[in-house]
Design an enzyme around this catalytic site. Structure first.
Site, PDB file in Angstrom:
ATOM      1  N   THR A 381       0.822  -1.188   0.000  1.00  0.00           N
ATOM      2  CA  THR A 381       0.000   0.000   0.000  1.00  0.00           C
ATOM      3  C   THR A 381       0.862   1.245   0.000  1.00  0.00           C
ATOM      4  OG1 THR A 381      -1.484  -1.296   1.388  1.00  0.00           O
ATOM      5  CG2 THR A 381      -1.940   1.048   1.233  1.00  0.00           C
ATOM      6  N   THR A 399      -3.610   0.911  -3.138  1.00  0.00           N
ATOM      7  CA  THR A 399      -2.913  -0.355  -2.964  1.00  0.00           C
ATOM      8  C   THR A 399      -3.090  -1.281  -4.162  1.00  0.00           C
ATOM      9  OG1 THR A 399      -2.657  -2.252  -1.465  1.00  0.00           O
ATOM     10  CG2 THR A 399      -4.887  -1.448  -1.828  1.00  0.00           C
ATOM     11  N   LEU A 400      -2.137  -2.200  -4.297  1.00  0.00           N
ATOM     12  CA  LEU A 400      -2.276  -3.377  -5.157  1.00  0.00           C
ATOM     13  C   LEU A 400      -2.450  -4.624  -4.304  1.00  0.00           C
ATOM     14  CD1 LEU A 400       0.504  -2.661  -7.823  1.00  0.00           C
ATOM     15  CD2 LEU A 400      -1.961  -2.640  -8.222  1.00  0.00           C
ATOM     16  N   SER A 452     -11.117  -3.610   3.613  1.00  0.00           N
ATOM     17  CA  SER A 452      -9.766  -3.058   3.550  1.00  0.00           C
ATOM     18  C   SER A 452      -9.338  -2.540   4.911  1.00  0.00           C
ATOM     19  CB  SER A 452      -9.716  -1.909   2.533  1.00  0.00           C
ATOM     20  OG  SER A 452      -8.465  -1.246   2.575  1.00  0.00           O
ATOM     21  N   SER A 453      -8.011  -2.487   5.120  1.00  0.00           N
ATOM     22  CA  SER A 453      -7.456  -1.870   6.321  1.00  0.00           C
ATOM     23  C   SER A 453      -6.984  -0.442   6.069  1.00  0.00           C
ATOM     24  CB  SER A 453      -6.280  -2.701   6.840  1.00  0.00           C
ATOM     25  OG  SER A 453      -6.705  -3.980   7.249  1.00  0.00           O
TER      26      SER A 453
END
EC number: 2.3.2.2
Length: 570
Positions: A381, A399-400, A452-453
């Protein structure tokens, strides 16, 4: 050892040793960050930060600069900055408007709940390394949508620096070269990835090598000229779908055409006189950070002392409970009912801490999710933070997922695809690549956004921006953002010190307390072990890039020493 990395390593060790040896009062007095009167950009890469600064100086506002930085990072930080993934943006405008934009990837229309299960067994490689791992990218749609609503400059102007960086190239830092070299074997599995991200003469990249990305420059040029249609239809869409079909992926023309980012209301919570505006679900960071802060509001954290055994123990127990709730309740709010007001309720979080004991841990096996319904009212990220001269503030995290995503580059387009499908619950009880155990609320479904975080956050006081926060690092994003806020709001640390201070992390499962090497004193570690904590040393807990604005409007930038970031201002 390479001279550059040795110097950085020695500086880091000495800096952490200094933090460990000093009491919190002394830590708060140390500081040397440069301040800026006008605009400031803090990102994970120097060229991108410079692009953002120049954009501000040429009349762009914080949103213009954010879009310019994001496209620049797609060139200079291919492991995470991207146009093949997704992310979140939180905005606090000078007129008081506060909102957020969800451009998280979506599951393709052909996705199924059991798509990563074969013969009854979860196959992690399918959700992490295959073409099936990719969700529908959202970055391009999100950047254009933000620019259209809040920007001042045309897309062609904002994206031009990124096109130039891709076309003419830029010299690799030692870390950028090593990142590419470390994943060379993965890139070699795919013809296009090998062509874009390894050297033709098969030698390793070196610091100072010129990194040119001609196909990516052409892709960015199509976006600049055609807007959304330059990515989600036409030649770029053809190349995405052709790559999918060739490698067994399921992203279709329909998926690309129908992708849409969404404006959402941020989660707001207050602590110690500050208001935090955090990206809402499908970001789990907002709920988790708010729960942890609420759980701790009745304790005198400063009195306990920075990273003392009691402080680490108390904060860890708050983390444990918040992550247990995360695993059970959180998912895409368009698909599941999240008991948000109950999860954020003070009484609920105080009740969750009733089992806390100062002398012993509450094991994760004995901690499940709570019952917030009775308290209801009738997701590798990169992060960057920007504040402009008028007080507009933007926090963006994209992100990826894994570093360099699923390592699959789109043939002819020059960019990597994400492996965000691993952020879904592939099978209840099975951990994802970050060790997170997740529940049915985050199960795979067509067009659904994975949890997601990522936790972009803007902190205000009396409606004026005081902090722009966020981090990279999987679930450790949540704790890194949380720590940075507490370090400034409670311990009074100058932003660079707050960002550099050693951090720790607990995510409920696995039941381990992760701490950065040299981040805890020997006696603190012994006391924590006596309480029952299982300690595990880690190389880092997130990489955060922070802006702090003082009472006089001076802006301080704090890149994370754990990475290659840079602050640029004027």
């Amino acid at each position: 050892m390479n001279k550059t990395i040795y110097s950085r390593f020695l500086t880091w060790i000495l800096f952490i040793a200094l933090f460990v040896s000093l009491p919190s009062e002394s830590i708060a007095q140390i500081g040397w960050a440069k301040s800026y009167e006008n605009g400031i950009v803090v990102s994970a890469e120097k060229h991108a930060s410079q692009v953002g600064k120049k954009n501000l100086q040429q009349g762009g506002n914080a949103v213009d600069a954010a879009v310019a930085v994001q496209f620049a990072l797609a060139v200079t930080e291919p492991r995470a900055g991207n146009i093949g993934g997704g992310g979140f943006m939180v905005l606090h405008m000078a007129d008081g408007t506060t909102t957020s934009l969800d451009f998280r990837e979506r599951a393709p229309e052909k996705a199924t709940k059991d798509m990563f299960i074969q013969d009854g067994e979860y196959q992690p490689d399918l959700s992490r390394r295959s073409a099936l791992a990719s969700g529908v990218p959202g970055v391009v749609d999100g950047m254009i949508k933000a620019l259209e609503r809040y920007g001042n400059l045309p897309l062609e102007t904002v994206i031009e620096p990124a096109i130039k960086l891709a076309r003419e190239g830029f010299p690799l830092t030692w870390k950028q070269a090593q990142d590419l070299n470390n994943y060379a074997d993965d890139f070699k599995e795919y013809r296009t990835s090998r062509r874009y991200f390894t050297k033709k003469d098969k030698t390793p990249y070196q610091e100072g090598d010129l990194f040119v990305q001609e196909d990516l420059s052409k892709t960015l040029d199509r976006i600049a000229r055609m807007g959304r249609d330059g990515f989600y239809s036409g030649l770029t869409a053809d190349r995405i779908v052709n790559t999918m079909e060739r490698l067994g992926g399921i992203i279709s023309y329909s998926d690309l055409k129908n992708y849409e980012s969404k404006w959402r209301d941020p989660v707001k919570t207050s602590f110690n006189g500050y208001d935090l505006h955090i990206m809402p679900p499908p970001s789990s960071g907002s709920i988790a950070i708010a729960q942890m802060l609420t759980s701790l509001e009745n304790y005198d954290l400063k009195e306990l002392g920075f990273n003392s055994a009691k402080y680490v123990h108390l904060v860890t127990e708050a983390m444990r409970r918040a992550f247990a709730d995360r695993a059970h309740f959180l998912g895409d709010p368009d698909f599941v009912r999240i008991p948000q007001s109950g999860l954020l309720d003070s009484a609920y979080n105080h009740d969750r801490m009733q089992s806390f004991r100062w002398d012993t841990v509450t094991s994760s096996d004995s901690i499940s999710h709570g019952d917030p319904l009775q308290y209801q009212e009738s997701k590798e990220t990169t992060h960057f933070s920007i504040v402009d001269e008028n007080g507009n503030a933007v926090a963006v995290t994209t992100t990826l997922n894994g570093s360099f995503g699923n390592k699959i580059a789109v043939d002819g387009a020059g960019f990597l695809l994400n492996n965000e499908m691993d952020d879904f619950t592939a099978q209840p009880g099975e951990p994802n690549m970050f060790g997170l155990i997740q529940g049915k609320a985050n199960a795979v479904a067509p067009k659904k956004r994975m949890l997601s975080s990522m936790s972009p956050t803007i902190v205000t006081k009396n409606d004026s921006t005081r902090m722009v926060l966020g981090a990279a690092g999987g679930p450790r994003i949540i704790t890194a953002t949380f720590h940075n806020f507490l370090n400034m709001a409670v311990f009074g640390m100058e932003p660079q010190k707050a960002n550099s201070a050693p951090r720790f992390h607990h995510q409920w499962m696995p039941d381990k307390l992760y701490y950065e090497e040299f981040g805890l004193s020997p006696d603190t570690k012994e006391k924590l072990k006596e309480m029952g904590h299982t300690l595990s040393v880690t190389s880092g807990v997130g990489r955060a890039h922070t802006v702090y604005v003082d009472e006089n409007g001076l802006k301080y930038g704090a890149p994370d020493p754990r990475g290659d970031g840079a602050a640029e201002g004027y």
